[in-house]
Write a protein that holds these residues in place. Structure first.
Motif, mmCIF file in Angstrom:
data_model
loop_
_atom_site.group_PDB
_atom_site.id
_atom_site.type_symbol
_atom_site.label_atom_id
_atom_site.label_comp_id
_atom_site.label_asym_id
_atom_site.label_seq_id
_atom_site.Cartn_x
_atom_site.Cartn_y
_atom_site.Cartn_z
ATOM 1 N N PHE A 35 -39.595 48.743 41.212
ATOM 2 C CA PHE A 35 -39.746 47.821 40.095
ATOM 3 C C PHE A 35 -38.604 46.811 40.051
ATOM 4 C CE2 PHE A 35 -40.940 47.173 35.598
ATOM 5 C CZ PHE A 35 -42.261 47.004 35.834
ATOM 6 N N MET A 36 -37.362 47.315 40.301
ATOM 7 C CA MET A 36 -36.213 46.408 40.299
ATOM 8 C C MET A 36 -36.267 45.455 41.480
ATOM 9 S SD MET A 36 -32.960 48.463 38.930
ATOM 10 C CE MET A 36 -33.004 49.753 40.123
ATOM 11 N N LEU A 95 -42.443 49.596 32.492
ATOM 12 C CA LEU A 95 -41.603 50.760 32.189
ATOM 13 C C LEU A 95 -42.323 51.725 31.260
ATOM 14 C CD1 LEU A 95 -38.121 49.097 31.920
ATOM 15 C CD2 LEU A 95 -38.892 50.691 33.636
ATOM 16 N N ALA A 96 -43.137 51.185 30.332
ATOM 17 C CA ALA A 96 -43.928 52.082 29.481
ATOM 18 C C ALA A 96 -44.877 52.921 30.321
ATOM 19 C CB ALA A 96 -44.703 51.263 28.452
ATOM 20 N N VAL A 120 -42.380 36.020 31.848
ATOM 21 C CA VAL A 120 -43.327 36.921 32.505
ATOM 22 C C VAL A 120 -42.605 38.183 32.980
ATOM 23 C CG1 VAL A 120 -44.827 37.176 34.498
ATOM 24 C CG2 VAL A 120 -44.894 35.091 33.183
ATOM 25 N N ALA A 121 -41.379 38.019 33.503
ATOM 26 C CA ALA A 121 -40.619 39.178 33.983
ATOM 27 C C ALA A 121 -40.314 40.130 32.843
ATOM 28 C CB ALA A 121 -39.338 38.716 34.653
ATOM 29 N N ALA A 122 -39.966 39.576 31.664
ATOM 30 C CA ALA A 122 -39.668 40.425 30.521
ATOM 31 C C ALA A 122 -40.905 41.209 30.090
ATOM 32 C CB ALA A 122 -39.140 39.582 29.363
ATOM 33 N N ALA A 123 -42.053 40.518 30.029
ATOM 34 C CA ALA A 123 -43.294 41.180 29.631
ATOM 35 C C ALA A 123 -43.665 42.266 30.630
ATOM 36 C CB ALA A 123 -44.414 40.147 29.526
ATOM 37 N N ALA A 183 -41.664 43.900 32.649
ATOM 38 C CA ALA A 183 -40.741 45.036 32.565
ATOM 39 C C ALA A 183 -41.121 45.953 31.415
ATOM 40 C CB ALA A 183 -39.313 44.526 32.400
ATOM 41 N N ALA A 184 -41.477 45.354 30.258
ATOM 42 C CA ALA A 184 -41.819 46.178 29.098
ATOM 43 C C ALA A 184 -43.034 47.046 29.376
ATOM 44 C CB ALA A 184 -42.050 45.283 27.880
ATOM 45 N N VAL A 185 -44.122 46.416 29.877
ATOM 46 C CA VAL A 185 -45.359 47.173 30.110
ATOM 47 C C VAL A 185 -45.181 48.153 31.268
ATOM 48 C CG1 VAL A 185 -47.786 46.978 30.689
ATOM 49 C CG2 VAL A 185 -46.759 45.328 29.170
ATOM 50 N N GLU A 198 -38.261 42.592 40.455
ATOM 51 C CA GLU A 198 -37.452 41.679 39.630
ATOM 52 C C GLU A 198 -36.549 40.816 40.510
ATOM 53 O OE1 GLU A 198 -37.568 41.608 36.264
ATOM 54 O OE2 GLU A 198 -38.989 43.246 36.068
#
Lengths: 192, 100
Positions: free
Chosen positions: B32-33, B77-78, B68-71, B73-75, B36
């Motif tokens: 995931f990172m 990681l959940a 888009v990266a923030a969104a 990451a949130a979804v 990013e």
């Protein structure tokens, strides 16, 4: 060698080194911290390219918010080094992935040799305007030419918030009734 | 002055490292990172081009990519937390439950 080149070289070396360390670390917390270091080096490069607003945003949003979210998740999962990764993959899959990686590196080397270091297609930078990349200049173009995409960004964030809440919410049927006394075991019940 | 091509080469190298990270690691958080990192390499190229051509449009694109990266990451990681609860592992090979 002037100061500009020295700053670029130092930041570039730090960015590439910490990115490499990030993918080669066993410890997930260490790799998150290496990615933060890589992002800070990239923020320096943003400043060098006179993108002052975005450099601040990169540090605040990426290093400050997104990477803290990653750290939270890593600590929430309580990972213990290598043992959470399970058994090794099959030799075929391992050979394939290293082969593809080597191919990628070779391809990159060819591309870089093709570009050359100082005869780029865009070439040497011209002098930028005084307010190039400042908050006011970026806001002006963001709220005029790109107003519609900017509004859509708000919708995207809303979808992401709702999605994250829905995904991470526990199903009602799996919840143990209060007072039944077997709370620690209820995560075993959702095995699929 | 550092030429624009130097920044583009750096962006290409960072993107390559991100791709290799996605390919060779089995830790889903590191994968995931790496994604990013690839997004950031693209951002660096956009900013370098923007500076080279003296237009601010690239900065707007980078701003949108950050959102888009923030969104993502949130979804993402959940979803990782949810799958970890069921599987007790972060090995990407055991994350194939959406396959049919």
């Amino acid at each position: 060698m002037n100061l500009d080149t020295i700053v670029f070289l130092v930041s570039a070396v730090v960015a590439v080194f910490s990115a490499t360390m990030m993918i080669s670390q066993r410890n997930t917390v260490a790799s998150v911290l290496y990615l933060i270091l890589s992002l800070l080096a990239q923020a320096v490069l943003y400043i060098q390219l006179s993108a002052l607003f975005l450099s601040a945003v990169l540090i605040i949003v990426y290093a400050g918010a997104i990477m803290v979210l990653f750290l939270f998740v890593v600590m929430l999962l309580n990972l213990r080094g290598n043992q959470d990764l399970g058994d090794k993959p099959s030799p075929v899959s391992r050979i394939t992935k290293y082969l593809v990686s080597i191919l990628l590196v070779v391809e990159l080397v060819f591309i870089i040799r093709g570009i050359g270091f100082d005869t780029g297609t865009v070439g040497i930078m011209t002098l930028a305007a005084d307010d190039f990349g400042s908050v006011a200049a970026v806001a002006r173009i963001l709220f005029t030419n790109y107003l519609y995409p900017f509004e859509l960004t708000g919708v995207l964030l809303l979808v992401a918030i709702v999605g994250a809440v829905v995904v991470s919410k526990r199903e009602k049927s799996y919840e143990t009734p209060a007072g039944s006394g077997n709370m620690p075991d209820d995560r075993k019940k959702v095995e699929i | 002055m550092v030429p624009i091509s130097a920044y583009l080469i750096l962006a290409a190298v960072l993107f390559g490292i991100g791709t290799i990270g996605v390919l060779i690691t089995r830790n889903v958080i590191v994968i995931f990172m790496s994604i990013e990192l690839m997004l950031n390499a693209a951002n660096l190229a956009l900013i370098a081009f923007s500076r080279g051509m003296n237009v601010l449009d690239g900065h707007v694109f980078v701003f949108l990519v950050l959102t888009v990266a923030a969104a993502e990451a949130a979804v993402g990681l959940a979803m990782i937390v949810l799958i970890f609860r069921n599987r007790e592992t972060i090995n990407i090979d055991r994350f194939s439950i959406m396959k049919w």
